[in-house]
Design a protein around this motif. Structure first.
Motif, PDB file in Angstrom:
ATOM      1  N   LYS A   1     -39.126   1.902 -27.206  1.00 13.37           N
ATOM      2  CA  LYS A   1     -38.141   0.947 -27.722  1.00 13.37           C
ATOM      3  C   LYS A   1     -36.783   1.079 -27.044  1.00 13.37           C
ATOM      4  O   LYS A   1     -35.831   0.406 -27.435  1.00 13.37           O
ATOM      5  N   SER A   2     -36.676   2.005 -26.074  1.00 13.93           N
ATOM      6  CA  SER A   2     -35.378   2.299 -25.450  1.00 13.93           C
ATOM      7  C   SER A   2     -34.340   2.702 -26.492  1.00 13.93           C
ATOM      8  O   SER A   2     -33.213   2.225 -26.497  1.00 13.93           O
ATOM      9  N   THR A   3     -34.750   3.560 -27.408  1.00 10.66           N
ATOM     10  CA  THR A   3     -33.827   4.080 -28.415  1.00 10.66           C
ATOM     11  C   THR A   3     -33.871   5.608 -28.385  1.00 10.66           C
ATOM     12  O   THR A   3     -34.708   6.200 -27.684  1.00 10.66           O
TER      13      THR A   3
ATOM     14  N   GLU B   1     -27.286  15.728 -43.003  1.00 11.56           N
ATOM     15  CA  GLU B   1     -28.690  15.591 -43.373  1.00 11.56           C
ATOM     16  C   GLU B   1     -29.136  14.146 -43.319  1.00 11.56           C
ATOM     17  O   GLU B   1     -29.732  13.619 -44.258  1.00 11.56           O
ATOM     18  N   GLU B   2     -28.811  13.476 -42.216  1.00 13.70           N
ATOM     19  CA  GLU B   2     -29.254  12.088 -42.067  1.00 13.70           C
ATOM     20  C   GLU B   2     -29.589  11.846 -40.606  1.00 13.70           C
ATOM     21  O   GLU B   2     -29.073  12.539 -39.722  1.00 13.70           O
ATOM     22  N   GLN B   3     -30.462  10.881 -40.360  1.00 15.17           N
ATOM     23  CA  GLN B   3     -30.739  10.532 -38.980  1.00 15.17           C
ATOM     24  C   GLN B   3     -30.797   9.024 -38.818  1.00 15.17           C
ATOM     25  O   GLN B   3     -31.200   8.290 -39.705  1.00 15.17           O
ATOM     26  N   ILE B   4     -30.333   8.607 -37.641  1.00 15.64           N
ATOM     27  CA  ILE B   4     -30.340   7.170 -37.357  1.00 15.64           C
ATOM     28  C   ILE B   4     -30.941   6.946 -35.977  1.00 15.64           C
ATOM     29  O   ILE B   4     -30.886   7.820 -35.115  1.00 15.64           O
ATOM     30  N   GLU B   5     -31.505   5.785 -35.806  1.00 15.76           N
ATOM     31  CA  GLU B   5     -32.068   5.429 -34.513  1.00 15.76           C
ATOM     32  C   GLU B   5     -31.026   4.584 -33.774  1.00 15.76           C
ATOM     33  O   GLU B   5     -30.526   3.603 -34.318  1.00 15.76           O
ATOM     34  N   VAL B   6     -30.664   5.039 -32.583  1.00 17.40           N
ATOM     35  CA  VAL B   6     -29.599   4.376 -31.837  1.00 17.40           C
ATOM     36  C   VAL B   6     -30.158   3.812 -30.540  1.00 17.40           C
ATOM     37  O   VAL B   6     -30.980   4.462 -29.881  1.00 17.40           O
ATOM     38  N   ALA B   7     -29.702   2.617 -30.167  1.00  8.96           N
ATOM     39  CA  ALA B   7     -30.104   2.045 -28.875  1.00  8.96           C
ATOM     40  C   ALA B   7     -29.558   2.941 -27.770  1.00  8.96           C
ATOM     41  O   ALA B   7     -28.420   3.422 -27.863  1.00  8.96           O
ATOM     42  N   ARG B   8     -30.363   3.167 -26.768  1.00  5.69           N
ATOM     43  CA  ARG B   8     -29.987   4.071 -25.685  1.00  5.69           C
ATOM     44  C   ARG B   8     -28.631   3.676 -25.088  1.00  5.69           C
ATOM     45  O   ARG B   8     -27.815   4.519 -24.740  1.00  5.69           O
ATOM     46  N   THR B   9     -28.367   2.372 -25.000  1.00  7.56           N
ATOM     47  CA  THR B   9     -27.122   1.894 -24.396  1.00  7.56           C
ATOM     48  C   THR B   9     -25.909   2.202 -25.268  1.00  7.56           C
ATOM     49  O   THR B   9     -24.791   2.266 -24.775  1.00  7.56           O
ATOM     50  N   ASP B  10     -26.134   2.406 -26.577  1.00 11.26           N
ATOM     51  CA  ASP B  10     -25.006   2.690 -27.485  1.00 11.26           C
ATOM     52  C   ASP B  10     -24.818   4.178 -27.718  1.00 11.26           C
ATOM     53  O   ASP B  10     -23.886   4.599 -28.407  1.00 11.26           O
ATOM     54  N   LEU B  11     -25.723   4.988 -27.164  1.00  9.53           N
ATOM     55  CA  LEU B  11     -25.772   6.401 -27.551  1.00  9.53           C
ATOM     56  C   LEU B  11     -24.451   7.137 -27.296  1.00  9.53           C
ATOM     57  O   LEU B  11     -23.939   7.822 -28.185  1.00  9.53           O
TER      58      LEU B  11
ATOM     59  N   ASP C   1     -41.858  15.945 -26.358  1.00  8.13           N
ATOM     60  CA  ASP C   1     -43.104  15.799 -25.610  1.00  8.13           C
ATOM     61  C   ASP C   1     -42.915  16.462 -24.238  1.00  8.13           C
ATOM     62  O   ASP C   1     -42.127  15.998 -23.414  1.00  8.13           O
ATOM     63  N   ALA C   2     -43.605  17.567 -24.035  1.00  8.50           N
ATOM     64  CA  ALA C   2     -43.402  18.361 -22.826  1.00  8.50           C
ATOM     65  C   ALA C   2     -43.567  17.535 -21.556  1.00  8.50           C
ATOM     66  O   ALA C   2     -42.925  17.795 -20.546  1.00  8.50           O
ATOM     67  N   GLY C   3     -44.400  16.493 -21.618  1.00 13.91           N
ATOM     68  CA  GLY C   3     -44.633  15.644 -20.453  1.00 13.91           C
ATOM     69  C   GLY C   3     -43.419  14.807 -20.078  1.00 13.91           C
ATOM     70  O   GLY C   3     -43.301  14.318 -18.955  1.00 13.91           O
ATOM     71  N   GLN C   4     -42.508  14.635 -21.044  1.00 16.32           N
ATOM     72  CA  GLN C   4     -41.329  13.804 -20.790  1.00 16.32           C
ATOM     73  C   GLN C   4     -40.101  14.630 -20.403  1.00 16.32           C
ATOM     74  O   GLN C   4     -38.972  14.138 -20.451  1.00 16.32           O
ATOM     75  N   PHE C   5     -40.336  15.868 -20.000  1.00 12.02           N
ATOM     76  CA  PHE C   5     -39.228  16.769 -19.694  1.00 12.02           C
ATOM     77  C   PHE C   5     -38.175  16.154 -18.760  1.00 12.02           C
ATOM     78  O   PHE C   5     -36.972  16.242 -19.041  1.00 12.02           O
ATOM     79  N   PRO C   6     -38.583  15.487 -17.650  1.00 12.94           N
ATOM     80  CA  PRO C   6     -37.569  14.885 -16.766  1.00 12.94           C
ATOM     81  C   PRO C   6     -36.679  13.881 -17.508  1.00 12.94           C
ATOM     82  O   PRO C   6     -35.486  13.773 -17.210  1.00 12.94           O
ATOM     83  N   ALA C   7     -37.238  13.170 -18.464  1.00 15.50           N
ATOM     84  CA  ALA C   7     -36.448  12.191 -19.225  1.00 15.50           C
ATOM     85  C   ALA C   7     -35.362  12.898 -20.032  1.00 15.50           C
ATOM     86  O   ALA C   7     -34.257  12.374 -20.201  1.00 15.50           O
ATOM     87  N   TYR C   8     -35.678  14.108 -20.526  1.00 12.45           N
ATOM     88  CA  TYR C   8     -34.694  14.859 -21.325  1.00 12.45           C
ATOM     89  C   TYR C   8     -33.557  15.352 -20.450  1.00 12.45           C
ATOM     90  O   TYR C   8     -32.397  15.337 -20.845  1.00 12.45           O
ATOM     91  N   LEU C   9     -33.919  15.775 -19.234  1.00 15.36           N
ATOM     92  CA  LEU C   9     -32.880  16.218 -18.300  1.00 15.36           C
ATOM     93  C   LEU C   9     -31.968  15.061 -17.908  1.00 15.36           C
ATOM     94  O   LEU C   9     -30.747  15.207 -17.823  1.00 15.36           O
ATOM     95  N   ALA C  10     -32.580  13.885 -17.722  1.00 13.45           N
ATOM     96  CA  ALA C  10     -31.790  12.705 -17.346  1.00 13.45           C
ATOM     97  C   ALA C  10     -30.849  12.315 -18.484  1.00 13.45           C
ATOM     98  O   ALA C  10     -29.679  11.982 -18.266  1.00 13.45           O
ATOM     99  N   LEU C  11     -31.362  12.391 -19.711  1.00 17.69           N
ATOM    100  CA  LEU C  11     -30.541  12.069 -20.877  1.00 17.69           C
ATOM    101  C   LEU C  11     -29.348  13.019 -20.959  1.00 17.69           C
ATOM    102  O   LEU C  11     -28.201  12.599 -21.178  1.00 17.69           O
ATOM    103  N   ALA C  12     -29.621  14.320 -20.750  1.00 19.94           N
ATOM    104  CA  ALA C  12     -28.552  15.313 -20.817  1.00 19.94           C
ATOM    105  C   ALA C  12     -27.512  15.061 -19.737  1.00 19.94           C
ATOM    106  O   ALA C  12     -26.308  15.133 -19.991  1.00 19.94           O
ATOM    107  N   ALA C  13     -27.964  14.712 -18.536  1.00 16.03           N
ATOM    108  CA  ALA C  13     -27.034  14.464 -17.432  1.00 16.03           C
ATOM    109  C   ALA C  13     -26.113  13.294 -17.774  1.00 16.03           C
ATOM    110  O   ALA C  13     -24.907  13.339 -17.511  1.00 16.03           O
ATOM    111  N   GLU C  14     -26.684  12.289 -18.418  1.00 12.44           N
ATOM    112  CA  GLU C  14     -25.901  11.115 -18.812  1.00 12.44           C
ATOM    113  C   GLU C  14     -24.821  11.510 -19.824  1.00 12.44           C
ATOM    114  O   GLU C  14     -23.667  11.083 -19.725  1.00 12.44           O
ATOM    115  N   LEU C  15     -25.206  12.339 -20.779  1.00 15.59           N
ATOM    116  CA  LEU C  15     -24.248  12.754 -21.823  1.00 15.59           C
ATOM    117  C   LEU C  15     -23.151  13.633 -21.233  1.00 15.59           C
ATOM    118  O   LEU C  15     -21.979  13.500 -21.565  1.00 15.59           O
TER     119      LEU C  15
END
Length: 460
Positions: free
Chosen positions: A421-423, A432-442, A366-380
């Motif tokens: 959901k903070s996931t 070829e699989e995907q799982i939903e992970v809690a943000r705190t466990d990522l 979602d282009a509107g959430q771009f800052p959230a993606y940058l923050a996620l990347a910084a965390e990783l």
RNA sequence: GUGGGCGUAGCUCAGCUGGUUAGAGUCCCGGAUUGUGAUUCCGGUUGUCGGGGGUUCGAAUCCCCUCGCUCACCCCA
């Protein structure tokens, strides 16, 4: 407007990123094992003065040397006084002579750099290629025990590279020279020439070599040729077998006996260093063309891919730097031609597609959430995970396709569902699989998956 | 440096003893599918037929020259 063709000269190896990652992995493995055995890193310039490079070897190497000249010097009609190195041994000799008083002996150095040879291009032959060298240089004297240490390093490297079973084959030049003298072939040039022919035994076959030795310019008589061929066929199957076969050769002159006792000590010490007996063997047809070798010589081959030929070779030499210093500097060393090795392993299908050095791609749901993606990347990234972020908005399918083609195994999707959901949605493109992970466990989840992916099947 | 082989799309190749507008697969790009890649379907881009000269009404095709690539030898990683 005519475009300039985008092309490289023949005889150079240029890789796409995923292959480059595999190649660098190979170099890393070699470097790691060289360092594990206590070798120190050295780099020397690609260019040397021509008088340094061309002292030793006359015609054959000079034909292959690339001369280097600045345009300015050329315009003034000067002759090139620089040339590209064609191996790492000659620069090492210069290096040791130049820094002799600042170095510790025995001097143990490794060097992983490119060298240049102006050869006619041929399959698996390169004009620019990596050599990975180790050498131990002694001052005035160097124990033959160092000759035994080299195969232990070779063993560590090729075990770690995991490219299948291999055999380190050994011989000794003194043994060969002494034996030739016993046969009445006393001339050194002649001995070398015969050795070079004998060295081709595995490649050309018995009959071809016999024919060559009987004909001009050798003109050896048939019974002598038969004795030579019988002698060089000697191969050992274990340490005890090697020692027994050496004993069975009968007695010989001083040089012969010296070679035999060196071989005995080397073989025995290799075992004591922990190299399995199945992985090294005596092979009296190993000669090595280079004439500066004087004692022990090595050649390593892959058991299941004999057509690849030698993947690592070297030997013992006296007086490495005789052209540059009056000091006596004996040494022993080997070289792995990494470019050729990589190329041949890839041809043989032994190099799997590497994963990208990028661990994870953060998509832009979602282009509107771009800052959230940058923050996620910084965390990783802070957690030590190699992370790329999609910076331009595009369809999600396109972003997945990008990751797949780039060899990025893991992809993260963070849309409004997940944000609520903070996931985070974690997709493994290979499994070829995907799982939903809690943000705190990522971070923990990603790290464990990445290390699992890395440890399994780098070389399928 | 010595001796063989081959030059047609980015890649792999087809193109008959010379005949009209040079083709296929693959790759790449777009769409089918506005929260899911690799599979499938549909559509699209791509060529001084290595270059120059000659023979011919006509040459990718035949001849000569040249350049490039490639294999073997020498040598070597």
């Amino acid at each position: 407007m005519a475009l300039t063709p985008a092309r490289t000269m023949p005889g150079v190896l240029e890789l796409l990123p995923l292959d480059q990652i595999a190649f660098q992995g190979m170099l890393d493995t070699i470097r790691r094992n060289y360092e594990r055995f206590g070798f120190l890193p050295v780099e020397t310039p690609v260019m040397e003065f021509t008088d340094v490079l061309l002292t030793k070897s006359g015609g054959e190497t000079e034909r292959q040397v690339y001369f280097v000249q600045s345009t300015g010097s050329m315009e003034q009609g000067g002759k090139p006084d620089l040339a590209l190195r064609f191996d790492l041994t000659v620069p090492l000799a210069r290096y040791v002579a130049e820094h002799e008083h600042d170095l510790n002996f025995p001097f143990r150095r490794y060097q992983i750099q490119r060298v240049y040879r102006g050869e006619r291009a041929q399959r698996g032959r390169f004009r620019e290629f990596y050599q990975c060298d180790i050498d131990v240089i002694g001052k005035d004297f160097l124990s033959v025990r160092y000759d035994a240490e080299i195969p232990a390093i070779i063993h560590a490297v090729f075990s770690d590279l995991a490219i299948g079973p291999f055999t380190i084959q050994l011989n000794n030049r003194r043994l060969m020279r002494g034996w030739f003298e016993g046969l009445g072939i006393a001339d050194g040039e002649m001995q070398m020439a015969v050795l070079r022919e004998v060295d081709k035994l595995d490649k050309r076959g018995m009959d071809a070599v016999r024919a060559t030795l009987c004909a001009e310019p050798f003109s050896l008589d048939a019974t002598m040729v038969d004795r030579i061929l019988e002698f060089v066929q000697l191969r050992s199957t274990s340490l005890a077998d090697a020692l027994a076969k050496l004993d069975a050769l009968g007695s010989g002159g001083e040089v012969f006996e010296q070679g035999r006792s060196e071989l005995r000590e080397v073989l025995t010490t290799i075992k004591a260093l922990g190299v399995p007996e199945s992985d090294f063997a005596l092979n009296l047809s190993i000669a090595r063309g280079l004439d500066y070798y004087t004692g022990t010589v090595y050649e390593t081959t892959l058991n299941e891919h004999p057509q690849i030929g030698s993947i690592c070779s070297g030997g013992r030499y006296e007086n490495l730097a005789g052209n540059y210093t009056k000091s006596s500097l004996p040494g022993v060393g080997i070289s792995i031609g990494a470019t050729r090795l990589f190329w041949q392993l890839r041809e043989a299908g032994l190099i799997g597609k590497a994963s990208s050095s990028v661990d994870v791609l953060v998509t832009q749901m979602d282009a509107g959430q771009f800052p959230a993606y940058l923050a996620l990347a910084a965390e990783l990234r802070a957690a030590g995970i190699n992370t790329e972020v999609v910076m331009e908005a595009s369809k999600l399918g396109k972003q997945f396709k990008y990751a797949d083609r780039a060899g990025i195994r893991f992809v993260l999707v963070l849309g409004e569902n997940e944000l609520a959901k903070s996931t985070v949605m974690l997709k493994d493109l290979r499994a070829e699989e995907q799982i939903e992970v809690a943000r705190t466990d990522l971070v923990a989840t990603l790290k464990s998956r990445i290390s699992q992916a890395g440890s399994s099947g780098a070389n399928p």
